[in-house]
Every structure is written in structure tokens, then in C-alpha cells.
Write an enzyme that holds these catalytic residues in place. Sequence first.
Site, PDB file in Angstrom:
ATOM      1  N   HIS A 194     104.407  56.462  24.700  1.00 17.89           N
ATOM      2  CA  HIS A 194     104.812  55.120  24.264  1.00 17.89           C
ATOM      3  C   HIS A 194     104.208  54.023  25.149  1.00 17.89           C
ATOM      4  CE1 HIS A 194     106.891  52.321  21.905  1.00 17.89           C
ATOM      5  NE2 HIS A 194     108.143  52.707  22.056  1.00 17.89           N
ATOM      6  N   ALA A 195     103.727  54.377  26.328  1.00 16.33           N
ATOM      7  CA  ALA A 195     103.138  53.379  27.213  1.00 16.33           C
ATOM      8  C   ALA A 195     101.885  52.754  26.608  1.00 16.33           C
ATOM      9  CB  ALA A 195     102.821  53.994  28.578  1.00 16.33           C
TER      10      ALA A 195
END
Length: 221
Positions: A194-195
Amino acid sequence: MAFHRIDMKTWPRREHFQYYSEKIRTSYQLNVQIDVTKLVERCRETGHRFYPSMIHVIMGAINGNWDGSEAFRMALDADKQLGYYDVCHPSYTIFHGDDKTFSDIWTAFDPDFETFYQAAVQDMETYRDVKGIKAKPGRPDAYTPVSCVPWVHFTGIGHDTPGPGPMYFPVITFGRYDLDGRKYMLPFSLFVNHAVADGYHSSMLVQEIQNRCSGCGDWMK
């Protein structure tokens, strides 16, 4: 195979990256069904094998020039600086029927389908009896993990993939396509850090893969 560093001062996702890298380390899984009817039919018409053909579809989407595609080609360089490769190559699995193990091999991506297809089929033949996790040496740093579970049409799959350091490449898995009414539907799983990628990016990647499957008559001759 160029690597482009991200300018953290101007990158719109810098706060998202920092949040999901430092405060809440989050990855997510997206499981969808891809309509591969036209791709299956085209493979049967032309005599091409489905597995390497689908890998080309996936990598064509990963390496596409659609807005946000670089989210799926991100990595850290030798100085631990975030950036993205202009091209990634598939690192994919082959199965050994005699002892029921698998090995990873890779093939250099080429946007021309037939060029890539012939190279992938040759790699599969060359390393079909080479055992061990990594069968083909020399895999580049810019790669995308792809695997297939051809024995099952799954409705969902999950990954728990900790490692010695963060991995920003997506992990892609697809299963056995089955006939659903008049359509062949393929279970497709996308595991994402998700980064570097949000739901928007994953949705656009899935749509790009679907478009390439539906439009296979334009590139598979």
C-alpha cells in the site's frame, strides 16, 4: 532498463508512502475474475499456449504507459532511494510433474507478443527439468513475480510475505479458467504494498489486463 528516482519533495503520494512505510505497514489483496474468453479462443485458433500468452498480457499492463503504471514497477536502489524502472520482466513459476515441486524462471519482456512468446516457451523447455527455487540464473533486479495455480478456480487467495526488507513489486497469481455460462472466467489475485499503490492503481491495472485480453485479436496473429 533505466531506474528513475522519485523526488519526495514533489511526489503527490509522499505522505501516503511515509504513512504506510513507517506508521502502518500495510499490504492488501485484490481478487477479481478476468474474462479471458477471447484470449482462450484466440489461443486455440492460433495454437499458442495460454500460460505464456497470459504472462505477456500481464506484463504488457505492468509496463504500459497508462497514468499511474509506474506504481507497479517501484523498488529501492543501492542507496535505498525509492524509484521505478521503465521496464520490468516476469519472474514466473514452472511445475515439475515428477516430484510435484516448482521452480522460478524469468524471460526478458518484449512488447512484441511473438518475440516474447517464443523466448518464454524456449525458457520453459530449457529449464523444465532444472530443480530448485531459482532455476534460471541472472534474473534482473526489475522483475514482477507471477505464478499460476492451474488446478483450481479459486474465489480468493491471500499472501503473508514478510522479508528482510520492503518489497514494492506486486505479487500476481492466477488460477484455472472455467466456463461460466458462455464466458471463460479466470481468477486473478493481486498482492500490493500500500505504500506505493492504492485502490485506484490496482483497479486501473486490472482494467488494463482485461482490455488486453479482450483485444487480443489485435496483437496475437
